[in-house]
Design a protein around this motif. Structure first.
Motif, PDB file in Angstrom:
ATOM      1  N   GLY A 132       0.798  -1.223   0.000  1.00  0.00           N
ATOM      2  CA  GLY A 132       0.000   0.000   0.000  1.00  0.00           C
ATOM      3  C   GLY A 132       0.832   1.274   0.000  1.00  0.00           C
ATOM      4  O   GLY A 132       1.984   1.303   0.412  1.00  0.00           O
ATOM      5  N   ASN A 133       0.213   2.338  -0.486  1.00  0.00           N
ATOM      6  CA  ASN A 133       0.818   3.660  -0.519  1.00  0.00           C
ATOM      7  C   ASN A 133       0.090   4.574   0.463  1.00  0.00           C
ATOM      8  O   ASN A 133      -1.133   4.501   0.611  1.00  0.00           O
ATOM      9  CB  ASN A 133       0.740   4.256  -1.929  1.00  0.00           C
ATOM     10  CG  ASN A 133       1.541   3.457  -2.927  1.00  0.00           C
ATOM     11  OD1 ASN A 133       2.650   3.047  -2.631  1.00  0.00           O
ATOM     12  ND2 ASN A 133       0.981   3.227  -4.107  1.00  0.00           N
ATOM     13  N   TRP A 134       0.810   5.472   1.094  1.00  0.00           N
ATOM     14  CA  TRP A 134       0.242   6.362   2.111  1.00  0.00           C
ATOM     15  C   TRP A 134      -0.392   7.565   1.423  1.00  0.00           C
ATOM     16  O   TRP A 134       0.142   8.674   1.445  1.00  0.00           O
ATOM     17  CB  TRP A 134       1.326   6.786   3.090  1.00  0.00           C
ATOM     18  CG  TRP A 134       1.865   5.658   3.905  1.00  0.00           C
ATOM     19  CD1 TRP A 134       2.682   4.655   3.480  1.00  0.00           C
ATOM     20  CD2 TRP A 134       1.613   5.408   5.291  1.00  0.00           C
ATOM     21  NE1 TRP A 134       2.965   3.792   4.510  1.00  0.00           N
ATOM     22  CE2 TRP A 134       2.324   4.231   5.644  1.00  0.00           C
ATOM     23  CE3 TRP A 134       0.868   6.064   6.283  1.00  0.00           C
ATOM     24  CZ2 TRP A 134       2.303   3.701   6.926  1.00  0.00           C
ATOM     25  CZ3 TRP A 134       0.854   5.538   7.562  1.00  0.00           C
ATOM     26  CH2 TRP A 134       1.557   4.373   7.872  1.00  0.00           C
ATOM     27  N   THR A 135      -1.532   7.364   0.808  1.00  0.00           N
ATOM     28  CA  THR A 135      -2.140   8.412  -0.009  1.00  0.00           C
ATOM     29  C   THR A 135      -3.596   8.689   0.335  1.00  0.00           C
ATOM     30  O   THR A 135      -4.242   9.489  -0.324  1.00  0.00           O
ATOM     31  CB  THR A 135      -2.056   8.028  -1.499  1.00  0.00           C
ATOM     32  OG1 THR A 135      -2.631   6.723  -1.691  1.00  0.00           O
ATOM     33  CG2 THR A 135      -0.609   8.001  -1.967  1.00  0.00           C
ATOM     34  N   LEU A 136      -4.141   8.015   1.359  1.00  0.00           N
ATOM     35  CA  LEU A 136      -5.545   8.200   1.711  1.00  0.00           C
ATOM     36  C   LEU A 136      -5.648   9.271   2.792  1.00  0.00           C
ATOM     37  O   LEU A 136      -5.558   8.999   3.989  1.00  0.00           O
ATOM     38  CB  LEU A 136      -6.141   6.880   2.208  1.00  0.00           C
ATOM     39  CG  LEU A 136      -7.621   6.916   2.631  1.00  0.00           C
ATOM     40  CD1 LEU A 136      -8.511   7.324   1.473  1.00  0.00           C
ATOM     41  CD2 LEU A 136      -8.048   5.570   3.201  1.00  0.00           C
ATOM     42  N   TYR A 137      -5.804  10.530   2.363  1.00  0.00           N
ATOM     43  CA  TYR A 137      -5.955  11.641   3.296  1.00  0.00           C
ATOM     44  C   TYR A 137      -7.436  11.968   3.468  1.00  0.00           C
ATOM     45  O   TYR A 137      -8.199  12.008   2.497  1.00  0.00           O
ATOM     46  CB  TYR A 137      -5.229  12.881   2.780  1.00  0.00           C
ATOM     47  CG  TYR A 137      -3.730  12.823   2.902  1.00  0.00           C
ATOM     48  CD1 TYR A 137      -3.078  13.394   3.987  1.00  0.00           C
ATOM     49  CD2 TYR A 137      -2.954  12.204   1.922  1.00  0.00           C
ATOM     50  CE1 TYR A 137      -1.697  13.359   4.095  1.00  0.00           C
ATOM     51  CE2 TYR A 137      -1.571  12.159   2.022  1.00  0.00           C
ATOM     52  CZ  TYR A 137      -0.950  12.743   3.106  1.00  0.00           C
ATOM     53  OH  TYR A 137       0.416  12.692   3.209  1.00  0.00           O
ATOM     54  N   MET A 138      -7.846  12.236   4.692  1.00  0.00           N
ATOM     55  CA  MET A 138      -9.233  12.574   4.999  1.00  0.00           C
ATOM     56  C   MET A 138      -9.247  13.698   6.035  1.00  0.00           C
ATOM     57  O   MET A 138      -8.372  13.727   6.923  1.00  0.00           O
ATOM     58  CB  MET A 138      -9.958  11.349   5.576  1.00  0.00           C
ATOM     59  CG  MET A 138      -9.959  10.129   4.660  1.00  0.00           C
ATOM     60  SD  MET A 138     -10.674   8.686   5.485  1.00  0.00           S
ATOM     61  CE  MET A 138      -9.389   8.365   6.723  1.00  0.00           C
ATOM     62  N   PRO A 139     -10.250  14.643   5.928  1.00  0.00           N
ATOM     63  CA  PRO A 139     -11.198  14.873   4.832  1.00  0.00           C
ATOM     64  C   PRO A 139     -10.478  15.528   3.656  1.00  0.00           C
ATOM     65  O   PRO A 139      -9.283  15.275   3.474  1.00  0.00           O
ATOM     66  CB  PRO A 139     -12.234  15.795   5.474  1.00  0.00           C
ATOM     67  CG  PRO A 139     -11.451  16.550   6.505  1.00  0.00           C
ATOM     68  CD  PRO A 139     -10.432  15.577   7.048  1.00  0.00           C
ATOM     69  N   GLU A 140     -11.181  16.382   2.899  1.00  0.00           N
ATOM     70  CA  GLU A 140     -10.578  16.949   1.701  1.00  0.00           C
ATOM     71  C   GLU A 140      -9.338  17.777   2.021  1.00  0.00           C
ATOM     72  O   GLU A 140      -8.395  17.813   1.241  1.00  0.00           O
ATOM     73  CB  GLU A 140     -11.595  17.814   0.939  1.00  0.00           C
ATOM     74  CG  GLU A 140     -12.693  17.003   0.255  1.00  0.00           C
ATOM     75  CD  GLU A 140     -13.570  17.859  -0.617  1.00  0.00           C
ATOM     76  OE1 GLU A 140     -13.306  19.085  -0.695  1.00  0.00           O
ATOM     77  OE2 GLU A 140     -14.505  17.325  -1.224  1.00  0.00           O
ATOM     78  N   ASN A 141      -9.362  18.454   3.170  1.00  0.00           N
ATOM     79  CA  ASN A 141      -8.199  19.261   3.545  1.00  0.00           C
ATOM     80  C   ASN A 141      -7.277  18.525   4.513  1.00  0.00           C
ATOM     81  O   ASN A 141      -6.462  19.133   5.204  1.00  0.00           O
ATOM     82  CB  ASN A 141      -8.645  20.589   4.169  1.00  0.00           C
ATOM     83  CG  ASN A 141      -9.432  20.390   5.458  1.00  0.00           C
ATOM     84  OD1 ASN A 141     -10.072  19.354   5.643  1.00  0.00           O
ATOM     85  ND2 ASN A 141      -9.408  21.374   6.338  1.00  0.00           N
ATOM     86  N   GLY A 142      -7.393  17.191   4.558  1.00  0.00           N
ATOM     87  CA  GLY A 142      -6.564  16.400   5.453  1.00  0.00           C
ATOM     88  C   GLY A 142      -5.082  16.557   5.185  1.00  0.00           C
ATOM     89  O   GLY A 142      -4.265  16.552   6.111  1.00  0.00           O
ATOM     90  N   ARG A 143      -4.705  16.697   3.910  1.00  0.00           N
ATOM     91  CA  ARG A 143      -3.279  16.831   3.570  1.00  0.00           C
ATOM     92  C   ARG A 143      -2.683  18.096   4.191  1.00  0.00           C
ATOM     93  O   ARG A 143      -1.493  18.144   4.500  1.00  0.00           O
ATOM     94  CB  ARG A 143      -3.111  16.862   2.045  1.00  0.00           C
ATOM     95  CG  ARG A 143      -1.667  16.740   1.572  1.00  0.00           C
ATOM     96  CD  ARG A 143      -1.599  16.793   0.075  1.00  0.00           C
ATOM     97  NE  ARG A 143      -2.220  15.644  -0.531  1.00  0.00           N
ATOM     98  CZ  ARG A 143      -1.609  14.488  -0.760  1.00  0.00           C
ATOM     99  NH1 ARG A 143      -0.356  14.330  -0.376  1.00  0.00           N
ATOM    100  NH2 ARG A 143      -2.249  13.507  -1.338  1.00  0.00           N
ATOM    101  N   GLU A 144      -3.532  19.135   4.383  1.00  0.00           N
ATOM    102  CA  GLU A 144      -3.048  20.375   4.982  1.00  0.00           C
ATOM    103  C   GLU A 144      -2.833  20.224   6.489  1.00  0.00           C
ATOM    104  O   GLU A 144      -2.075  20.987   7.088  1.00  0.00           O
ATOM    105  CB  GLU A 144      -4.038  21.501   4.708  1.00  0.00           C
ATOM    106  CG  GLU A 144      -4.253  21.773   3.229  1.00  0.00           C
ATOM    107  CD  GLU A 144      -5.394  22.732   2.986  1.00  0.00           C
ATOM    108  OE1 GLU A 144      -5.930  23.296   3.979  1.00  0.00           O
ATOM    109  OE2 GLU A 144      -5.777  22.919   1.819  1.00  0.00           O
ATOM    110  N   MET A 145      -3.505  19.253   7.112  1.00  0.00           N
ATOM    111  CA  MET A 145      -3.397  19.073   8.560  1.00  0.00           C
ATOM    112  C   MET A 145      -2.316  18.074   8.956  1.00  0.00           C
ATOM    113  O   MET A 145      -1.900  18.045  10.114  1.00  0.00           O
ATOM    114  CB  MET A 145      -4.747  18.600   9.124  1.00  0.00           C
ATOM    115  CG  MET A 145      -5.845  19.638   9.083  1.00  0.00           C
ATOM    116  SD  MET A 145      -7.327  19.056   9.962  1.00  0.00           S
ATOM    117  CE  MET A 145      -8.357  18.514   8.595  1.00  0.00           C
TER     118      MET A 145
END
Length: 351
Positions: free
Chosen positions: A208-221
């Motif tokens: 697996g790849n670490w690419t499942l960010y939640m919610p839409e702005n999860g990557r910013e947090m």
């Protein structure tokens, strides 16, 4: 092989050539480079990437590898990656690739913008045919990268080598197809073998790849570091998550697989975890998807210690999943809205 001081050099430095050399700025793009590296190696490319960025003889070795490589993939996350600084090895690698007239493919994370003051030595990089990879269309974007790489494969690389590689890939595909229950494209988990989500950043068998960010702005947090070297539980590295919560005051990150895997009816997800200050609270889930947003299995809220502790989550389902590990944090359990947590040896084992 010995360096100029006479000491034994890293055995990795004995490599003299690679089909593809991966160049990136270690401070900002290591996690993104890891995703690209996983995809390329899964497609049977011979890839060299700088996992232990250092100066001196190591940089000379990198330049030699670039000179002998067929393709140089340059990973870019932000415009700051291309800001010129004193003794900038990353820009030196790009300059060397341009000077050697190598095939260069810039891989840009969604949101990357070319700086207005691009150093003159690397202005040619901006005119190379590259690929933008976004979270929503990651798989198709990575396939575009593969299509670009197939062109030099056909034209420049050794045809005899690729004949052998093609046979090997065909055998691997044929073997894989035998294990797939068409038309669902779901593979069965070998109940005698564990599925490793993470053991070390260099583990080629990780799923697996670490690419499942939640919610839409999860990557910013969430700030993800898959190669944290301070106090890993085992091996050389651990996963570090630094979280700064904003509205809607929760976030999560998980791993995804391109093909679903059907789990045995009874399994256990085991992991080691710790917090930076203690009492950080998280929840771990397995099988998160649009159909099952709460996951098919989940832990209670776990209060972490500053010491490594082992946790086990029973997984009592035979559903097919594309997600083996997701971690959730929210402000209700972390009132400060800030936390740093660490994970290591994340393994799913059939009972």
């Amino acid at each position: 092989m010995r360096d100029s001081s006479g000491s034994q050099a890293d055995p990795h430095l004995s490599e003299t050539s690679s089909e593809i050399v991966l160049c990136y700025r270690h401070e900002t793009a290591a996690d993104f480079a890891y995703i690209v590296h996983q995809h390329l190696t899964s497609c049977a490319y011979c890839v060299f990437w700088d996992r232990d960025h250092s100066a001196g003889n190591w940089q000379d070795h990198m330049l030699a590898l670039i000179q002998s490589a067929q393709v140089v993939v340059v990973v870019l996350v932000s415009s700051n990656d291309l800001a010129l600084s004193h003794e900038d090895y990353f820009l030196e690698e790009i300059t060397h690739a341009l000077r050697c007239k190598k095939i260069i493919i810039p891989i840009m994370r969604e949101g990357f913008q070319w700086p207005d003051n691009l150093p003159s030595e690397i202005t040619g990089l901006k005119h190379q045919h590259g690929v933008v990879i976004s979270h929503r269309s990651r798989e198709s974007d990575l396939q575009r990268l593969t299509s670009l790489l197939d062109q030099p494969r056909k034209g420049v690389l050794s045809r005899r080598w690729w004949m052998v590689a093609g046979i090997a890939v065909a055998v691997a595909l044929a073997t894989a197809l035998l294990a797939i229950q068409l038309p669902t494209f779901i593979t069965e988990m070998n109940t005698a073998s564990p599925l490793t989500v993470y053991s070390d950043v260099t583990d080629q068998n990780a799923i697996g790849n670490w690419t499942l960010y939640m919610p839409e702005n999860g990557r910013e947090m969430i700030m993800l570091d898959l190669s944290h070297t301070v106090r890993p539980f085992s091996g050389h590295t651990a996963v570090r998550l630094t979280i700064q919560l904003t509205a809607p005051w929760w976030c999560g990150i998980g791993t995804t697989m391109p093909n679903a895997r059907r789990l045995p009816s009874q399994a256990t997800l085991g992991l080691w975890a710790r917090g930076e200050r203690g009492n950080e609270q998280i929840q771990v889930k397995v099988g998160v998807s649009e159909q099952f947003p709460e996951g098919l299995a989940q832990s209670p809220w776990l209060a972490l210690s500053t010491d490594w502790q082992r946790y086990e989550i029973p997984v009592l389902t035979d559903q097919a999943v594309t997600n083996l590990f997701t971690v959730i944090a929210d402000r209700a359990h972390n009132p400060s809205g800030q936390l740093t947590v660490f994970f290591d040896e994340i393994v799913l084992m059939a009972k």
